[in-house]
Design an enzyme around this catalytic site. Sequence first.
Site, PDB file in Angstrom:
ATOM      1  N   SER A  11      66.623  20.707  30.713  1.00 39.15           N
ATOM      2  CA  SER A  11      67.037  21.930  31.385  1.00 39.15           C
ATOM      3  C   SER A  11      65.783  22.753  31.633  1.00 39.15           C
ATOM      4  O   SER A  11      64.784  22.601  30.914  1.00 39.15           O
ATOM      5  CB  SER A  11      68.008  22.727  30.508  1.00 39.15           C
ATOM      6  OG  SER A  11      68.132  24.063  30.963  1.00 39.15           O
ATOM      7  N   THR A  12      65.833  23.610  32.624  1.00 36.96           N
ATOM      8  CA  THR A  12      64.728  24.553  32.798  1.00 36.96           C
ATOM      9  C   THR A  12      64.465  25.301  31.499  1.00 36.96           C
ATOM     10  O   THR A  12      63.319  25.615  31.166  1.00 36.96           O
ATOM     11  CB  THR A  12      65.059  25.561  33.922  1.00 36.96           C
ATOM     12  OG1 THR A  12      65.093  24.873  35.170  1.00 36.96           O
ATOM     13  CG2 THR A  12      64.016  26.676  33.999  1.00 36.96           C
ATOM     14  N   LYS A  56      18.796  53.777  42.098  1.00 36.38           N
ATOM     15  CA  LYS A  56      19.830  53.915  41.080  1.00 36.38           C
ATOM     16  C   LYS A  56      20.412  52.545  40.736  1.00 36.38           C
ATOM     17  O   LYS A  56      20.712  51.743  41.608  1.00 36.38           O
ATOM     18  CB  LYS A  56      20.950  54.839  41.577  1.00 36.38           C
ATOM     19  CG  LYS A  56      21.958  55.239  40.516  1.00 36.38           C
ATOM     20  CD  LYS A  56      22.907  56.320  41.064  1.00 36.38           C
ATOM     21  CE  LYS A  56      23.799  56.877  39.975  1.00 36.38           C
ATOM     22  NZ  LYS A  56      24.794  55.906  39.537  1.00 36.38           N
ATOM     23  N   SER A  94      23.621  52.276  44.415  1.00 34.20           N
ATOM     24  CA  SER A  94      24.099  53.352  45.272  1.00 34.20           C
ATOM     25  C   SER A  94      23.667  53.132  46.708  1.00 34.20           C
ATOM     26  O   SER A  94      22.585  52.596  46.977  1.00 34.20           O
ATOM     27  CB  SER A  94      23.546  54.696  44.782  1.00 34.20           C
ATOM     28  OG  SER A  94      23.895  55.741  45.673  1.00 34.20           O
TER      29      SER A  94
END
Length: 482
Positions: A156-157, A340, A334
């Site tokens: 079964s699932t 930066k 940046s």
Amino acid sequence: MAHASGPSPADLPAACGGFRTEHDLLGDRDVPAGAYYGVHTLRAVENFPITGTPVSAHPELVTALACVKQAAALANRDLGLLDARKAEAITAACEEIRGGKLHDAFTVDVIQGGAGTSTNMNANEVIANRALELLGHGKGEYARLHPLEDVNLGQSTNDVYPTAVKIALDLTAQRLLDAMELLRDAFAAKAEEFADVLKMGRTQLQDAVPMTLGQEFASYAIMLEEDRKRLSEACALIREINIGGTAIGTGLNAHPGYTALAARHLRDITGLPLTVADDLVEATQDAGAFVQLSGVLKRIAVKLSKTCNDLRLLSCGPRAGLGEINLPPVQAGSSIMPGKVNPVVPEAVNQIAFEVIGNDTTVTMAAEAGQLQLNAFEPVIAHSLLKSLTHLRAGCLTLAERCVRGITANRDHLARLVDHSIGLVTALNPHIGYEQATAIAQEALDSGRGVRELVLEKGLLTQDELRRILRPDNLARPHTRL
């Protein structure tokens, strides 16, 4: 894992040259002639256009489904319930899937109603159609080998899907454990490199007492190792499976000998020490092992995020912040501020942690929402946990390789901070008394002068006494006797 290439459901009609007709309880439907999936999968794809993420996005789950179906075929063959030629073809198809083929045919969405039925049907149909080809027949000739009568025989699932999910989680968790070990080793290497670097520890972001930078990095390695142990414990819990329980754990439609045989074959196929639950009715409805695993993943995420917060804080600057360590520059930071560089790798790991914490809430609610003999919400549990495991692994690897290994210490800056910190008076407290230490601290704070300088000036200690008391080994290891 490499996937076999194949057309998407939208492309199949044109790519496969026509259709074949398949039938289910709702009637006939045309399925692309070349598709390995069938009518049940087709309906599921139409019914659940939810995330756009197919089950194939989790290759470990597809592999685990193939493992379960192969074990089932071998068990049914051993019991004389499945023709040997069919069992051989099913096994061969499953081994191909385990090897990475046909994954693209697992097209149902990861979020689906039906407690995973659509995923199980998808697996049944793909395996059946590939097995038919191996037997020399055409896709869809189910009178010769049927997705449900043969591939899903005795199943079964409700026992196939959770068993496959647990196997997939275990396989994925082992990869996370390896990544955490690599990150732990990276922090441990830095702990050794920085063992002689004295710095100020901080509590509540205020100067506390001296420590070494090595001790700080060693704590990150130790935290990771503790979490690796917790994850290993959680993996042991998910190795209890409910195979053979079929619909609700009673084993209806499965042969009495099926459970033991299927479990034995599954252990051989996966190499995992899987055990069958003592009570399959309880095991079919219980999602506790998933909750436990999710909680451990949240713990890992929280502590990993805290570590990344520390790395970002310790490296902030480079001139107007703490600036105690340098993270390796990996990209420009940046589009407007030249020069930066940002702590982008720790930031990415922070975001993974936020996701994992959210996934834990999803798992918690889905587990709680189970009713009576089955939890219908295991698809979202599986998807959430597999995402958390996969993303945490990627985060650990990236943090180790793109950040931690390249960290350097600003040794001179750290030495100056220690020398000018008010926190030094704590080490002097046992030698000059609390009142004198407090007065020295206040004067140093008001005047901007150093603690050493003021202690010597007031004749509270000699130069030799100060040198001995403020020796790095003594400052960083309070158990050392002077």
